[in-house]
Design a protein around this motif. Sequence first.
Motif, PDB file in Angstrom:
ATOM      1  N   PRO A   8       4.170   5.512 -51.729  1.00  0.00           N
ATOM      2  CA  PRO A   8       5.010   4.612 -51.355  1.00  0.00           C
ATOM      3  C   PRO A   8       4.662   4.141 -49.982  1.00  0.00           C
ATOM      4  O   PRO A   8       3.948   4.589 -49.008  1.00  0.00           O
ATOM      5  CB  PRO A   8       6.087   5.530 -51.289  1.00  0.00           C
ATOM      6  N   ILE A   9       5.205   3.254 -49.586  1.00  0.00           N
ATOM      7  CA  ILE A   9       4.969   2.468 -48.282  1.00  0.00           C
ATOM      8  C   ILE A   9       6.333   2.726 -47.402  1.00  0.00           C
ATOM      9  O   ILE A   9       7.360   2.218 -48.003  1.00  0.00           O
ATOM     10  CB  ILE A   9       4.675   0.819 -48.609  1.00  0.00           C
ATOM     11  N   ALA A  10       6.196   3.271 -46.476  1.00  0.00           N
ATOM     12  CA  ALA A  10       7.375   3.330 -45.498  1.00  0.00           C
ATOM     13  C   ALA A  10       7.443   1.913 -44.801  1.00  0.00           C
ATOM     14  O   ALA A  10       6.746   1.576 -43.965  1.00  0.00           O
ATOM     15  CB  ALA A  10       7.374   4.249 -44.510  1.00  0.00           C
ATOM     16  N   VAL A  11       8.671   1.248 -44.833  1.00  0.00           N
ATOM     17  CA  VAL A  11       8.821   0.159 -44.172  1.00  0.00           C
ATOM     18  C   VAL A  11       9.317   0.297 -42.618  1.00  0.00           C
ATOM     19  O   VAL A  11      10.513   0.843 -42.640  1.00  0.00           O
ATOM     20  CB  VAL A  11       9.831  -0.857 -44.971  1.00  0.00           C
ATOM     21  N   PRO A  12       8.622  -0.001 -41.492  1.00  0.00           N
ATOM     22  CA  PRO A  12       9.137   0.439 -40.340  1.00  0.00           C
ATOM     23  C   PRO A  12      10.279  -0.476 -39.982  1.00  0.00           C
ATOM     24  O   PRO A  12      10.516  -1.587 -40.492  1.00  0.00           O
ATOM     25  CB  PRO A  12       7.848  -0.038 -39.373  1.00  0.00           C
ATOM     26  N   ASN A  45      12.319  -1.397 -54.035  1.00  0.00           N
ATOM     27  CA  ASN A  45      12.523  -1.145 -52.518  1.00  0.00           C
ATOM     28  C   ASN A  45      13.620   0.097 -52.728  1.00  0.00           C
ATOM     29  O   ASN A  45      14.830  -0.589 -52.996  1.00  0.00           O
ATOM     30  CB  ASN A  45      13.141  -2.203 -51.935  1.00  0.00           C
ATOM     31  N   ASP A  46      13.360   1.070 -52.340  1.00  0.00           N
ATOM     32  CA  ASP A  46      14.468   2.153 -52.328  1.00  0.00           C
ATOM     33  C   ASP A  46      14.748   2.955 -51.153  1.00  0.00           C
ATOM     34  O   ASP A  46      13.954   3.568 -50.319  1.00  0.00           O
ATOM     35  CB  ASP A  46      13.737   3.490 -53.034  1.00  0.00           C
ATOM     36  N   GLY A  48      14.327   1.565 -47.749  1.00  0.00           N
ATOM     37  CA  GLY A  48      13.101   1.424 -46.830  1.00  0.00           C
ATOM     38  C   GLY A  48      11.603   2.036 -47.265  1.00  0.00           C
ATOM     39  O   GLY A  48      10.971   2.058 -46.662  1.00  0.00           O
ATOM     40  N   LYS A  49      11.725   2.356 -48.637  1.00  0.00           N
ATOM     41  CA  LYS A  49      10.378   2.895 -49.093  1.00  0.00           C
ATOM     42  C   LYS A  49       9.877   1.951 -50.309  1.00  0.00           C
ATOM     43  O   LYS A  49      10.884   1.678 -51.265  1.00  0.00           O
ATOM     44  CB  LYS A  49      10.361   4.189 -49.561  1.00  0.00           C
ATOM     45  N   THR A  51       7.886   1.116 -53.706  1.00  0.00           N
ATOM     46  CA  THR A  51       7.296   2.008 -54.616  1.00  0.00           C
ATOM     47  C   THR A  51       6.605   0.822 -55.793  1.00  0.00           C
ATOM     48  O   THR A  51       7.173  -0.003 -55.985  1.00  0.00           O
ATOM     49  CB  THR A  51       7.967   2.872 -55.481  1.00  0.00           C
ATOM     50  N   ARG A  69      -0.173  -2.220 -54.260  1.00  0.00           N
ATOM     51  CA  ARG A  69       0.193  -1.407 -53.366  1.00  0.00           C
ATOM     52  C   ARG A  69      -0.653  -1.535 -52.041  1.00  0.00           C
ATOM     53  O   ARG A  69       0.038  -1.850 -50.940  1.00  0.00           O
ATOM     54  CB  ARG A  69       0.140  -0.215 -53.546  1.00  0.00           C
ATOM     55  N   ASN A  73       0.725  -3.114 -48.606  1.00  0.00           N
ATOM     56  CA  ASN A  73       0.593  -2.441 -47.249  1.00  0.00           C
ATOM     57  C   ASN A  73       0.109  -3.024 -46.330  1.00  0.00           C
ATOM     58  O   ASN A  73       0.522  -3.173 -44.900  1.00  0.00           O
ATOM     59  CB  ASN A  73      -0.209  -1.007 -47.451  1.00  0.00           C
TER      60      ASN A  73
END
Length: 177
Positions: A8-12, A45-46, A48-49, A51, A69, A73
């Motif tokens: 998953p990508i963590a959204v800052p 989008n879960d 802030g992550k 997938t 992905r 990213n």
Amino acid sequence: MSRVGKMPIAVPAGVDVTISAEQISVKGAQGTLVRAVNPQVVVKNDAGKLTFAPANESAEADALSGTMRALVNNMVNGVSKGFERKLTLVGVGFRAQAQGQKLNLQIGFSHPVVKDMPAGITVTCATPTEILIKGADRQVVGQIAAEVRAFRPPEPYKGKGIRYAEEKVVLKETKKK
């Protein structure tokens, strides 16, 4: 499933991601980037992550989930931190000058070479032999750097030309009598 696509990508903080049926938009401090979403990839989008999952069991959908992905990213990193490429000029009399949205190069031709920068790309020259290209879109930054390098790529005998800062040029031995 793709190994890259599983992560998953963590959204800052400070980055806003909007997902619609046909496109994904990422907005941050460096600007806004938009990319079309492939229908074979499901993006969620879960809290802030982000997938990514293949929409069906085909190998193509699996590969596209990893590709999508990686592209998203790069978009998230671009709008939060930005990307840059550094070029170095090697040669007697070779120099560069940044003039607003133009890059003026004097690289051994009888005329100066002028390169216009697209929107969203900034170019700076700390010294006359260093060029720094910055922007939010990784693909555009790399493409502009490649186009500038293509004006005078490093030649193999003296190493003169425009090269990436981290590039090593292997010199050939000259012909002996």
